[in-house]
Design a protein around this motif. Structure first.
Motif, PDB file in Angstrom:
ATOM      1  N   THR A 212      58.899 -44.909  18.121  1.00  9.70           N
ATOM      2  CA  THR A 212      58.055 -43.785  18.599  1.00  9.70           C
ATOM      3  C   THR A 212      56.665 -44.311  18.360  1.00  9.70           C
ATOM      4  O   THR A 212      55.617 -43.655  18.874  1.00  9.70           O
ATOM      5  N   ALA A 213      56.210 -45.072  17.428  1.00  4.21           N
ATOM      6  CA  ALA A 213      54.806 -45.695  17.217  1.00  4.21           C
ATOM      7  C   ALA A 213      55.040 -47.262  16.496  1.00  4.21           C
ATOM      8  O   ALA A 213      56.371 -47.627  16.109  1.00  4.21           O
ATOM      9  N   ASN A 214      54.178 -47.989  16.198  1.00  3.13           N
ATOM     10  CA  ASN A 214      54.257 -49.093  15.872  1.00  3.13           C
ATOM     11  C   ASN A 214      54.508 -49.454  14.274  1.00  3.13           C
ATOM     12  O   ASN A 214      53.660 -48.876  13.562  1.00  3.13           O
ATOM     13  N   PRO A 215      55.659 -50.233  13.948  1.00  2.58           N
ATOM     14  CA  PRO A 215      56.016 -50.100  12.453  1.00  2.58           C
ATOM     15  C   PRO A 215      54.977 -51.055  11.804  1.00  2.58           C
ATOM     16  O   PRO A 215      54.854 -51.154  10.635  1.00  2.58           O
ATOM     17  N   VAL A 216      54.451 -52.136  12.575  1.00  3.26           N
ATOM     18  CA  VAL A 216      53.722 -53.303  12.020  1.00  3.26           C
ATOM     19  C   VAL A 216      52.434 -52.800  11.425  1.00  3.26           C
ATOM     20  O   VAL A 216      51.921 -53.538  10.347  1.00  3.26           O
ATOM     21  N   ASP A 217      51.751 -52.141  12.069  1.00  5.44           N
ATOM     22  CA  ASP A 217      50.336 -51.491  11.899  1.00  5.44           C
ATOM     23  C   ASP A 217      50.594 -50.272  10.772  1.00  5.44           C
ATOM     24  O   ASP A 217      49.577 -49.660  10.774  1.00  5.44           O
ATOM     25  N   ASN A 218      51.775 -49.966  10.455  1.00  5.33           N
ATOM     26  CA  ASN A 218      51.952 -48.741   9.654  1.00  5.33           C
ATOM     27  C   ASN A 218      52.053 -47.450  10.363  1.00  5.33           C
ATOM     28  O   ASN A 218      52.009 -46.290   9.871  1.00  5.33           O
ATOM     29  N   SER A 219      51.414 -47.457  11.631  1.00  2.00           N
ATOM     30  CA  SER A 219      51.368 -46.147  12.423  1.00  2.00           C
ATOM     31  C   SER A 219      52.497 -45.500  12.791  1.00  2.00           C
ATOM     32  O   SER A 219      52.641 -44.163  12.625  1.00  2.00           O
ATOM     33  N   LEU A 220      53.825 -46.018  12.433  1.00  2.00           N
ATOM     34  CA  LEU A 220      55.135 -45.338  12.344  1.00  2.00           C
ATOM     35  C   LEU A 220      55.270 -44.317  11.362  1.00  2.00           C
ATOM     36  O   LEU A 220      55.514 -43.354  11.763  1.00  2.00           O
ATOM     37  N   CYS A 221      55.097 -45.018  10.216  1.00  2.45           N
ATOM     38  CA  CYS A 221      54.960 -44.101   9.114  1.00  2.45           C
ATOM     39  C   CYS A 221      53.972 -43.221   8.944  1.00  2.45           C
ATOM     40  O   CYS A 221      54.044 -42.076   8.473  1.00  2.45           O
ATOM     41  N   LEU A 222      52.712 -43.526   9.429  1.00  2.00           N
ATOM     42  CA  LEU A 222      51.527 -42.609   9.292  1.00  2.00           C
ATOM     43  C   LEU A 222      51.672 -41.515  10.241  1.00  2.00           C
ATOM     44  O   LEU A 222      50.765 -40.719  10.098  1.00  2.00           O
ATOM     45  N   GLN A 223      52.386 -41.468  11.382  1.00  2.00           N
ATOM     46  CA  GLN A 223      52.445 -40.540  11.963  1.00  2.00           C
ATOM     47  C   GLN A 223      52.392 -39.063  11.279  1.00  2.00           C
ATOM     48  O   GLN A 223      52.031 -37.953  11.576  1.00  2.00           O
ATOM     49  N   CYS A 224      53.457 -39.222  10.225  1.00  5.61           N
ATOM     50  CA  CYS A 224      53.520 -37.928   9.063  1.00  5.61           C
ATOM     51  C   CYS A 224      53.026 -38.331   7.929  1.00  5.61           C
ATOM     52  O   CYS A 224      52.125 -37.463   7.417  1.00  5.61           O
ATOM     53  N   HIS A 225      52.976 -39.477   7.078  1.00  7.54           N
ATOM     54  CA  HIS A 225      52.519 -39.601   6.007  1.00  7.54           C
ATOM     55  C   HIS A 225      50.966 -39.851   5.900  1.00  7.54           C
ATOM     56  O   HIS A 225      50.421 -39.615   4.821  1.00  7.54           O
ATOM     57  N   GLY A 226      50.297 -40.133   7.064  1.00  6.92           N
ATOM     58  CA  GLY A 226      48.958 -40.251   7.212  1.00  6.92           C
ATOM     59  C   GLY A 226      48.265 -38.719   7.176  1.00  6.92           C
ATOM     60  O   GLY A 226      47.039 -38.741   7.211  1.00  6.92           O
ATOM     61  N   SER A 227      48.844 -37.763   7.176  1.00  9.48           N
ATOM     62  CA  SER A 227      48.322 -36.434   6.993  1.00  9.48           C
ATOM     63  C   SER A 227      47.950 -36.187   5.482  1.00  9.48           C
ATOM     64  O   SER A 227      48.220 -36.887   4.489  1.00  9.48           O
ATOM     65  N   SER A 228      46.884 -35.502   5.330  1.00  9.63           N
ATOM     66  CA  SER A 228      46.135 -35.451   4.186  1.00  9.63           C
ATOM     67  C   SER A 228      47.363 -34.587   3.014  1.00  9.63           C
ATOM     68  O   SER A 228      47.281 -34.777   1.856  1.00  9.63           O
ATOM     69  N   PHE A 229      48.308 -33.921   3.869  1.00  6.91           N
ATOM     70  CA  PHE A 229      49.300 -33.224   2.734  1.00  6.91           C
ATOM     71  C   PHE A 229      50.147 -34.392   2.311  1.00  6.91           C
ATOM     72  O   PHE A 229      50.599 -34.539   1.010  1.00  6.91           O
ATOM     73  N   LEU A 230      50.414 -35.247   2.949  1.00  3.87           N
ATOM     74  CA  LEU A 230      51.416 -36.345   2.674  1.00  3.87           C
ATOM     75  C   LEU A 230      50.609 -37.737   2.054  1.00  3.87           C
ATOM     76  O   LEU A 230      51.182 -38.750   1.404  1.00  3.87           O
ATOM     77  N   GLY A 231      49.210 -37.635   1.936  1.00  2.37           N
ATOM     78  CA  GLY A 231      48.567 -38.465   0.968  1.00  2.37           C
ATOM     79  C   GLY A 231      47.860 -39.639   1.585  1.00  2.37           C
ATOM     80  O   GLY A 231      47.082 -40.376   1.084  1.00  2.37           O
ATOM     81  N   PHE A 232      48.536 -40.515   2.494  1.00  3.66           N
ATOM     82  CA  PHE A 232      48.213 -41.771   3.038  1.00  3.66           C
ATOM     83  C   PHE A 232      47.091 -41.670   4.124  1.00  3.66           C
ATOM     84  O   PHE A 232      47.092 -42.378   5.094  1.00  3.66           O
ATOM     85  N   ASN A 233      45.940 -40.653   3.962  1.00  5.38           N
ATOM     86  CA  ASN A 233      45.089 -40.520   5.174  1.00  5.38           C
ATOM     87  C   ASN A 233      43.903 -41.282   4.860  1.00  5.38           C
ATOM     88  O   ASN A 233      42.823 -41.087   5.612  1.00  5.38           O
TER      89      ASN A 233
END
Ligand code: HEC
Ligand code: HEC
Ligand code: HEC
Ligand code: HEC
Ligand code: HEC
Ligand code: HEC
Ligand code: HEC
Ligand code: HEC
Length: 344
Positions: A212-233
């Motif tokens: 659903t997004a690129n795992p190599v540049d982290n965007s796959l995980c950051l789709q959700c974890h990139g939110s301020s709520f989950l911290g990796f913003n």
């Protein structure tokens, strides 16, 4: 298969809207129809001058679970506005033969793999085009109807409730049938237990990459974890999590790549590849040694040695000493591991 045009029904001819009435009409009429079957029926049941079509209500006269496979649920399915014969071809011969043994009717599931998607492409062109580029198509791994049941509410081979992304049944009973190890690991993860992500949150069955997004540049995980709520913003927050010695690395050695640590490959060069760990929990160096001592094969490499061989002394230039195939004392690596992973 005949062309789409021939199969179009006139306005108000929608199969399902009248299915109820038509089933009754059929039941009453059945003996008469059977008598007529030797001739003349084509005429009454032809459509747009096409002979051999009998209409959905006729199909349902038998496919109601009494004398043939129950298809009554079709009226709730996504295709209830098109007729059975749109996909199965003209049914007159099949009906005339009493359906026995399922003869004289097209069943797309019996086509060779490469052709099995042709029917669907008439109406779902882009889905089919993209699907054909995926490993599922190229490795002949799964066809449209392995995942989709065109007759069923929700459109999947398994029971679904609500939108697919919120449905763990797809992971458990659909993907799980063919990808047992990934599914077993995934079901132990927080993702599955809290019900926040499922296979298709990360894997898109209709994208060439199958992501659903690129795992190599982290965007796959950051789709959700990139939110301020989950911290990796922010990059600073990611750096904080991965340790100063694992700076963000745009060139992509993977030092701060979520999947390098959280989804290590579960095998080494000289062992069979057993996939990437789907439990999403990092694997501490100490655990690798314990598992090896207890005879687990293949030995899961830890998150530090990983598939990239970052801290595997077999790989020239790797940092700290550790050989996953012949582990020496790795207490130092374990200490470093313990210094990583604080949440921002
Ligand atoms: C006179 C009863 C009868 C009618 C009417 C009937 N069928 Fe069937 N059909 C059967 C029976 C019996 C079978 C074989 C057992 C089963 O699948 O239940 C069958 C099997 C099938 C199969 C499976 C074929 C295979 O390869 O295994 C399909 C598809 C099918 N029918 C579609 C239709 C469609 C579409 C219609 C309407 C055009 C229709 N049937 C009308 C009795 C009927
Ligand atoms: C959108 C296309 C489509 C429509 C519309 C459709 N089918 Fe099917 N049908 C399929 C495909 C694809 C398969 C093979 C895969 C499967 O079993 O789902 C199939 C399989 C079947 C089978 C064999 C299933 C089995 O379990 O052996 C029967 C019987 C059947 N269809 C009857 C019907 C009847 C009756 C209707 C109308 C009420 C209908 N179909 C409408 C696409 C369709
Ligand atoms: C004659 C045209 C036609 C054919 C052929 C056809 N479909 Fe569809 N399909 C539709 C329509 C129309 C919808 C409903 C779209 C909507 O509601 O937005 C649909 C919806 C779907 C959905 C969505 C289900 C949902 O609940 O949103 C799936 C999945 C699907 N089709 C799969 C298939 C597969 C697999 C095949 C081949 C076996 C196939 N279709 C063949 C016309 C077709
Ligand atoms: C009918 C069996 C079947 C089903 C169902 C199935 N798959 Fe697959 N899948 C395969 C096969 C076979 C392959 C190709 C060989 C392999 O890599 O395992 C594959 C490959 C893949 C790959 C790519 C592997 C690669 O290396 O490129 C992903 C990702 C994947 N499947 C995810 C899923 C997901 C998610 C689901 C559920 C929505 C699913 N699959 C359902 C059989 C299936
Ligand atoms: C490995 C399983 C798998 C295979 C194979 C597969 N699909 Fe899908 N398909 C899915 C999943 C899961 C979704 C839901 C995706 C989502 O909502 O993000 C989906 C979504 C769809 C949709 C859209 C449904 C909607 O809700 O809008 C259509 C249409 C569709 N698929 C058609 C097809 C066709 C046609 C084929 C064959 C060329 C096919 N699919 C092959 C799993 C599969
Ligand atoms: C669809 C959204 C989504 C995606 C995509 C996603 N996550 Fe998560 N993840 C979450 C949510 C929500 C939580 C729960 C957070 C909480 O409870 O504080 C979570 C929890 C976690 C946890 C802790 C789980 C546990 O077992 O305690 C880890 C580790 C994790 N995610 C890693 C990842 C990695 C690595 C990726 C990318 C490969 C990823 N996530 C992709 C939404 C997602
Ligand atoms: C250098 C290795 C490394 C990288 C890169 C890394 N992590 Fe972690 N992560 C860890 C370690 C070690 C832990 C703590 C142990 C554990 O929970 O697995 C951890 C814990 C977590 C947790 C909390 C788990 C829990 O139990 O609550 C989440 C969520 C998480 N990481 C997400 C991510 C995301 C998202 C990324 C990418 C932006 C990422 N991590 C990158 C090593 C890493
Ligand atoms: C949080 C994101 C995420 C979720 C959820 C997820 N995957 Fe994956 N999956 C990945 C990533 C990332 C890879 C590739 C790792 C790599 O190439 O380094 C992968 C790889 C795969 C592969 C290729 C073989 C392998 O193990 O590497 C298959 C098959 C697969 N996943 C199936 C599934 C199935 C089935 C589910 C649900 C039970 C699932 N995945 C859930 C992220 C995810």
């Amino acid at each position: 298969m005949v062309s789409l045009f021939c199969r179009k029904r006139g306005k108000g001819g929608s199969a399902h809207s009248r299915a109820g009435t038509r089933i009754w009409v059929f039941i009453v009429m059945a003996p008469v129809l059977m008598l007529l079957a030797g001739g003349g029926v084509d005429g009454c049941f032809s459509r747009n001058g096409q002979v051999g079509y009998v209409g959905t209500s006729t199909c349902m006269g038998c496919h109601d679970g009494r004398s043939a496979t129950d298809m009554r649920h079709f009226v709730e399915g996504p295709h209830n506005r098109i007729s059975c014969e749109t996909c199965h071809g003209p049914g007159y011969q099949h009906v005339r033969a009493g359906g026995r043994g399922g003869i004289l009717i097209d069943n797309p599931a019996k086509l060779p793999f490469a052709q099995s998607a042709n029917l669907c492409s008439q109406c779902h062109g882009s889905y089919v085009e993209n699907y054909r580029k995926t490993t599922h198509a190229t490795a002949e791994g799964a066809s449209c109807h392995d995942c989709h049941d065109t007759h069923r509410k929700g459109g999947f081979r398994v029971e679904t409730s609500g939108p697919p992304h919120a449905d763990m049944n797809i992971a458990k009973n659909l993907c799980g049938q063919c990808h047992a190890s990934q599914t077993e690991q995934f079901l132990t993860s927080g993702h599955a237990q809290i019900g926040v992500a499922t296979c298709i949150s990360c894997h898109d069955m209709h994208q060439e990459t199958m992501f659903t997004a690129n795992p190599v540049d982290n965007s796959l995980c950051l789709q959700c974890h990139g939110s301020s709520f989950l911290g990796f913003n922010s990059q600073a927050n990611i750096d904080f999590h991965t340790g100063d010695f694992h700076p963000v690395d745009p060139a992509g050695s993977g030092a701060s790549r979520c999947i390098t640590c959280h989804m290590p490959a579960l095998a080494q060069a000289d062992q069979p590849f057993a996939g990437f760990d789907h439990s999403m929990m990092t694997i501490p160096p100490a655990l690798t040694n314990e598992l090896m001592a207890s005879g687990v094969i293949p030995v899961p490499p830890n998150s530090c040695a990983g598939i990239a061989g970052c801290h595997d002394s077999n790989v020239p230039g790797s940092g700290l000493p550790f050989d996953v195939n012949n582990p020496v004392d790795n207490s130092f690596l374990q200490e470093v591991y313990e210094a990583i992973g604080e949440l921002p």
